[in-house]
Design a protein around this motif. Structure first.
Motif, PDB file in Angstrom:
ATOM      1  N   SER A  50       0.821  -1.214   0.000  1.00  0.00           N
ATOM      2  CA  SER A  50       0.000   0.000   0.000  1.00  0.00           C
ATOM      3  C   SER A  50       0.853   1.260   0.000  1.00  0.00           C
ATOM      4  O   SER A  50       0.387   2.328  -0.413  1.00  0.00           O
ATOM      5  N   THR A  51       2.116   1.172   0.421  1.00  0.00           N
ATOM      6  CA  THR A  51       3.028   2.317   0.375  1.00  0.00           C
ATOM      7  C   THR A  51       3.861   2.335  -0.897  1.00  0.00           C
ATOM      8  O   THR A  51       4.328   3.394  -1.310  1.00  0.00           O
ATOM      9  N   LEU A  52       4.041   1.184  -1.530  1.00  0.00           N
ATOM     10  CA  LEU A  52       4.906   1.076  -2.712  1.00  0.00           C
ATOM     11  C   LEU A  52       4.148   1.244  -4.026  1.00  0.00           C
ATOM     12  O   LEU A  52       4.585   1.978  -4.927  1.00  0.00           O
ATOM     13  N   LEU A  53       3.019   0.578  -4.167  1.00  0.00           N
ATOM     14  CA  LEU A  53       2.355   0.531  -5.469  1.00  0.00           C
ATOM     15  C   LEU A  53       1.870   1.880  -5.989  1.00  0.00           C
ATOM     16  O   LEU A  53       1.834   2.073  -7.214  1.00  0.00           O
ATOM     17  N   PRO A  54       1.495   2.851  -5.136  1.00  0.00           N
ATOM     18  CA  PRO A  54       1.095   4.149  -5.699  1.00  0.00           C
ATOM     19  C   PRO A  54       2.168   4.825  -6.552  1.00  0.00           C
ATOM     20  O   PRO A  54       1.840   5.658  -7.398  1.00  0.00           O
ATOM     21  N   SER A  55       3.426   4.437  -6.365  1.00  0.00           N
ATOM     22  CA  SER A  55       4.509   5.038  -7.144  1.00  0.00           C
ATOM     23  C   SER A  55       4.899   4.201  -8.355  1.00  0.00           C
ATOM     24  O   SER A  55       5.836   4.561  -9.073  1.00  0.00           O
ATOM     25  N   CYS A  56       4.189   3.109  -8.611  1.00  0.00           N
ATOM     26  CA  CYS A  56       4.598   2.158  -9.646  1.00  0.00           C
ATOM     27  C   CYS A  56       3.809   2.341 -10.938  1.00  0.00           C
ATOM     28  O   CYS A  56       2.621   2.686 -10.932  1.00  0.00           O
ATOM     29  N   ALA A  57       4.492   2.075 -12.045  1.00  0.00           N
ATOM     30  CA  ALA A  57       3.862   2.107 -13.365  1.00  0.00           C
ATOM     31  C   ALA A  57       3.395   0.734 -13.807  1.00  0.00           C
ATOM     32  O   ALA A  57       2.625   0.613 -14.768  1.00  0.00           O
ATOM     33  N   ALA A  58       3.851  -0.329 -13.117  1.00  0.00           N
ATOM     34  CA  ALA A  58       3.437  -1.699 -13.424  1.00  0.00           C
ATOM     35  C   ALA A  58       3.832  -2.580 -12.249  1.00  0.00           C
ATOM     36  O   ALA A  58       4.719  -2.226 -11.463  1.00  0.00           O
ATOM     37  N   VAL A  59       3.173  -3.740 -12.149  1.00  0.00           N
ATOM     38  CA  VAL A  59       3.522  -4.710 -11.119  1.00  0.00           C
ATOM     39  C   VAL A  59       3.495  -6.103 -11.728  1.00  0.00           C
ATOM     40  O   VAL A  59       2.611  -6.438 -12.523  1.00  0.00           O
ATOM     41  N   VAL A  60       4.498  -6.896 -11.383  1.00  0.00           N
ATOM     42  CA  VAL A  60       4.576  -8.304 -11.769  1.00  0.00           C
ATOM     43  C   VAL A  60       4.402  -9.104 -10.485  1.00  0.00           C
ATOM     44  O   VAL A  60       5.158  -8.918  -9.526  1.00  0.00           O
ATOM     45  N   HIS A  61       3.387  -9.995 -10.456  1.00  0.00           N
ATOM     46  CA  HIS A  61       3.108 -10.665  -9.190  1.00  0.00           C
ATOM     47  C   HIS A  61       2.550 -12.059  -9.412  1.00  0.00           C
ATOM     48  O   HIS A  61       2.438 -12.533 -10.546  1.00  0.00           O
ATOM     49  N   HIS A  62       2.203 -12.710  -8.327  1.00  0.00           N
ATOM     50  CA  HIS A  62       1.826 -14.121  -8.308  1.00  0.00           C
ATOM     51  C   HIS A  62       0.337 -14.356  -8.450  1.00  0.00           C
ATOM     52  O   HIS A  62      -0.110 -15.506  -8.424  1.00  0.00           O
ATOM     53  N   GLY A  63      -0.461 -13.318  -8.552  1.00  0.00           N
ATOM     54  CA  GLY A  63      -1.901 -13.475  -8.738  1.00  0.00           C
ATOM     55  C   GLY A  63      -2.716 -13.467  -7.474  1.00  0.00           C
ATOM     56  O   GLY A  63      -3.941 -13.642  -7.532  1.00  0.00           O
ATOM     57  N   GLY A  64      -2.078 -13.270  -6.309  1.00  0.00           N
ATOM     58  CA  GLY A  64      -2.815 -13.287  -5.051  1.00  0.00           C
ATOM     59  C   GLY A  64      -3.787 -12.130  -4.918  1.00  0.00           C
ATOM     60  O   GLY A  64      -3.606 -11.061  -5.514  1.00  0.00           O
ATOM     61  N   TRP A  65      -4.812 -12.342  -4.104  1.00  0.00           N
ATOM     62  CA  TRP A  65      -5.903 -11.378  -3.967  1.00  0.00           C
ATOM     63  C   TRP A  65      -5.425 -10.028  -3.452  1.00  0.00           C
ATOM     64  O   TRP A  65      -5.800  -8.981  -3.984  1.00  0.00           O
ATOM     65  N   GLY A  66      -4.618 -10.018  -2.393  1.00  0.00           N
ATOM     66  CA  GLY A  66      -4.195  -8.748  -1.815  1.00  0.00           C
ATOM     67  C   GLY A  66      -3.386  -7.913  -2.781  1.00  0.00           C
ATOM     68  O   GLY A  66      -3.616  -6.699  -2.917  1.00  0.00           O
ATOM     69  N   THR A  67      -2.451  -8.525  -3.474  1.00  0.00           N
ATOM     70  CA  THR A  67      -1.637  -7.802  -4.443  1.00  0.00           C
ATOM     71  C   THR A  67      -2.483  -7.320  -5.609  1.00  0.00           C
ATOM     72  O   THR A  67      -2.399  -6.158  -6.039  1.00  0.00           O
ATOM     73  N   ALA A  73       0.230 -10.999 -14.025  1.00  0.00           N
ATOM     74  CA  ALA A  73       0.119 -12.074 -13.045  1.00  0.00           C
ATOM     75  C   ALA A  73       0.775 -13.337 -13.586  1.00  0.00           C
ATOM     76  O   ALA A  73       0.438 -13.796 -14.671  1.00  0.00           O
ATOM     77  N   LEU A  74       1.717 -13.878 -12.829  1.00  0.00           N
ATOM     78  CA  LEU A  74       2.391 -15.140 -13.143  1.00  0.00           C
ATOM     79  C   LEU A  74       1.877 -16.148 -12.123  1.00  0.00           C
ATOM     80  O   LEU A  74       2.457 -16.339 -11.060  1.00  0.00           O
ATOM     81  N   SER A  75       0.787 -16.811 -12.452  1.00  0.00           N
ATOM     82  CA  SER A  75      -0.042 -17.425 -11.420  1.00  0.00           C
ATOM     83  C   SER A  75      -0.183 -18.925 -11.575  1.00  0.00           C
ATOM     84  O   SER A  75      -0.002 -19.488 -12.651  1.00  0.00           O
ATOM     85  N   THR A  76      -0.539 -19.556 -10.464  1.00  0.00           N
ATOM     86  CA  THR A  76      -1.082 -20.905 -10.512  1.00  0.00           C
ATOM     87  C   THR A  76      -2.568 -20.795 -10.871  1.00  0.00           C
ATOM     88  O   THR A  76      -3.083 -19.708 -11.106  1.00  0.00           O
ATOM     89  N   LEU A  77      -3.260 -21.939 -10.858  1.00  0.00           N
ATOM     90  CA  LEU A  77      -4.673 -21.961 -11.229  1.00  0.00           C
ATOM     91  C   LEU A  77      -5.592 -22.084 -10.019  1.00  0.00           C
ATOM     92  O   LEU A  77      -6.809 -22.226 -10.173  1.00  0.00           O
ATOM     93  N   VAL A  78      -5.055 -22.007  -8.823  1.00  0.00           N
ATOM     94  CA  VAL A  78      -5.834 -22.264  -7.614  1.00  0.00           C
ATOM     95  C   VAL A  78      -6.959 -21.236  -7.452  1.00  0.00           C
ATOM     96  O   VAL A  78      -6.833 -20.076  -7.849  1.00  0.00           O
ATOM     97  N   ALA A  79      -8.082 -21.697  -6.898  1.00  0.00           N
ATOM     98  CA  ALA A  79      -9.226 -20.841  -6.558  1.00  0.00           C
ATOM     99  C   ALA A  79      -9.694 -20.061  -7.794  1.00  0.00           C
ATOM    100  O   ALA A  79      -9.976 -20.633  -8.837  1.00  0.00           O
ATOM    101  N   ASP A  80      -9.732 -18.722  -7.680  1.00  0.00           N
ATOM    102  CA  ASP A  80     -10.257 -17.876  -8.760  1.00  0.00           C
ATOM    103  C   ASP A  80      -9.165 -17.174  -9.538  1.00  0.00           C
ATOM    104  O   ASP A  80      -9.440 -16.258 -10.310  1.00  0.00           O
TER     105      ASP A  80
END
Length: 415
Positions: free
Chosen positions: A307-324, A337-344
């Motif tokens: 919540s302190t980092l992403l406001p300054s970002c132009a893009a994010v690469v992440h694992h697909g989790g809900w919070g991120t 998102a570089l994700s598994t297929l779990v849940a949604d």
């Protein structure tokens, strides 16, 4: 009004509940956060009152051994709408998901949670969508009952599909492993399974409506408010980045529960370093320890709240989790998102891609050069940033947790 939160025994799921619990507390209502004992410090660290119930689950031990389970068909709830699966397929899914997933989360806390609910007498129980123990406890003490989603409502969608398909089945073939389990566990408390118990009397949904699967359930929209636990705005975050900033983050769950990441982080960082960008790898200490020497435009940090980092970002690469995913969404950050297929996770990733605000890749397709190419497209093509802003604005138009507190009181009074 007394409100009992019944969370799934996972830290990230508790984090989703905290903003609403704060809002209810600030409005003068009594709030109690019930969860397995290992989550007590997570709850009290958020300034809320914890009620430890039952015992901790042992799922993480098996998850670490069976890492491929995140990509098993039974773990993927993204394709369970009407027409996507038949009755036999859903029965098979419940036959596996109930004993190996739902029951192992819920059974260790159920009896103590019901005892707590009957003693404390809440007016409303707010539960995780697969914390079915919360639904049994609400019914056992006569409380109103709502689900608070940490996902697209794939579990509600699957249940609606199951009910529709079951209508056409001969009576002798209408088996229901989920209802059978609820009946068995609820019987000592005079509780029987029905669709209201499974789905709640209403659902609290923080996804922008354009990203939600279709649903006939009564839904209350509420804006997602990021909560990451301990948060400090670091000195370097007060300075405007000199180049576009790309965040790389892989969350906690894969490392803590599944025994490690599903992508080659050092290789991806080296590939991303070829972009004309500042790369910030926001990782756990055990992840940063394995990175080795980093290129000059790559910074590795630990303990930085998104919540302190992403406001300054132009893009994010992440694992697909809900919070991120959600924190990036409310900050208008295009996502890869570089994700598994779990849940949604596939459904959310594909929905974001269809909206033009990012890309979804299964982790097996996450070749470092391909990751860098997609990240470059997020930075260079302004349509992705524009789409991310549209989703941010759609989210911002939803009422805040504090705004919906009177509505919750009215719903409880009406029920």
């Amino acid at each position: 009004m007394r409100v009992l939160f019944a969370g799934l025994p996972e830290k990230s799921h508790v984090y989703t509940m905290v903003p609403l619990a704060w809002a209810l507390t600030a409005a003068g209502h009594e709030v109690l956060m019930a969860n397995a004992p290992s989550l007590t410090e997570v709850v009290t660290g958020a300034g809320l009152v914890a009620a430890p119930v039952g015992s901790d689950h042992d799922l993480h031990r098996d998850m670490a051994v069976a890492r491929d389970s995140q990509d098993a068909d039974v773990a993927n709830w993204s394709h369970l709408g009407y027409g996507d699966i038949d009755h036999a397929g859903l029965v098979a899914r419940y036959r596996i998901s109930v004993p190996y997933g739902f029951a192992r989360y819920n059974d260790p806390i159920l009896d103590d949670l019901v005892a707590l609910a009957r003693d404390w007498r809440p007016d409303l129980v707010v539960r995780d969508p697969i914390a079915y123990a919360g639904g049994i406890a609400a019914r056992a003490c006569g409380a109103a009952h709502a689900r608070l989603l940490w996902c697209a409502d794939v579990y509600g969608q699957a249940r609606a599909t199951f009910v529709e398909l079951a209508r056409d089945m001969p009576e002798e073939q209408r088996v229901d492993p989920l209802a059978d389990w609820i009946d068995e566990r609820g019987r000592p408390y005079g509780v029987r399974c029905d669709e209201e118990l499974l789905n709640g009397q209403f659902t609290l949904d923080t996804l922008p409506p354009s990203l939600r699967p279709a649903s006939d359930l009564r839904t209350v929209s509420v804006r997602y408010i990021p909560y990451n636990g301990r948060a400090v705005r670091e000195q370097w975050l007060r300075e405007e980045p000199k180049r576009p900033r790309v965040c790389v983050t892989l969350g906690r769950t894969n490392t803590e529960a599944y025994g490690g990441d599903y992508v080659a982080v050092p290789d991806i960082l080296r590939s991303l370093s070829r972009l004309d960008a500042e790369i910030v790898a926001a990782l756990l200490p055990e992840q940063t320890d394995r990175l080795g020497e980093l290129p000059a435009n790559v910074r590795a940090v630990s303990g930085v709240a998104l919540s302190t980092l992403l406001p300054s970002c132009a893009a994010v690469v992440h694992h697909g989790g809900w919070g991120t995913f959600s924190t990036a969404l409310v900050n208008a950050v295009p996502q890869l998102a570089l994700s598994t297929l779990v849940a949604d996770q596939e459904l959310r990733g594909r929905s974001l891609e269809e909206a033009g605000a990012g890309f979804f890749l299964h982790h097996s397709e996450s070749d470092p050069d391909r990751v860098a190419d997609l990240a470059r497209r997020l930075l260079d093509d302004p349509s992705h940033a524009a789409a991310a802003r549209r989703l941010r604005d759609e989210s911002a138009a939803m009422p805040s947790p504090y705004d919906i507190v009177p509505d919750l009181a009215d719903l409880v009074a009406g029920d």
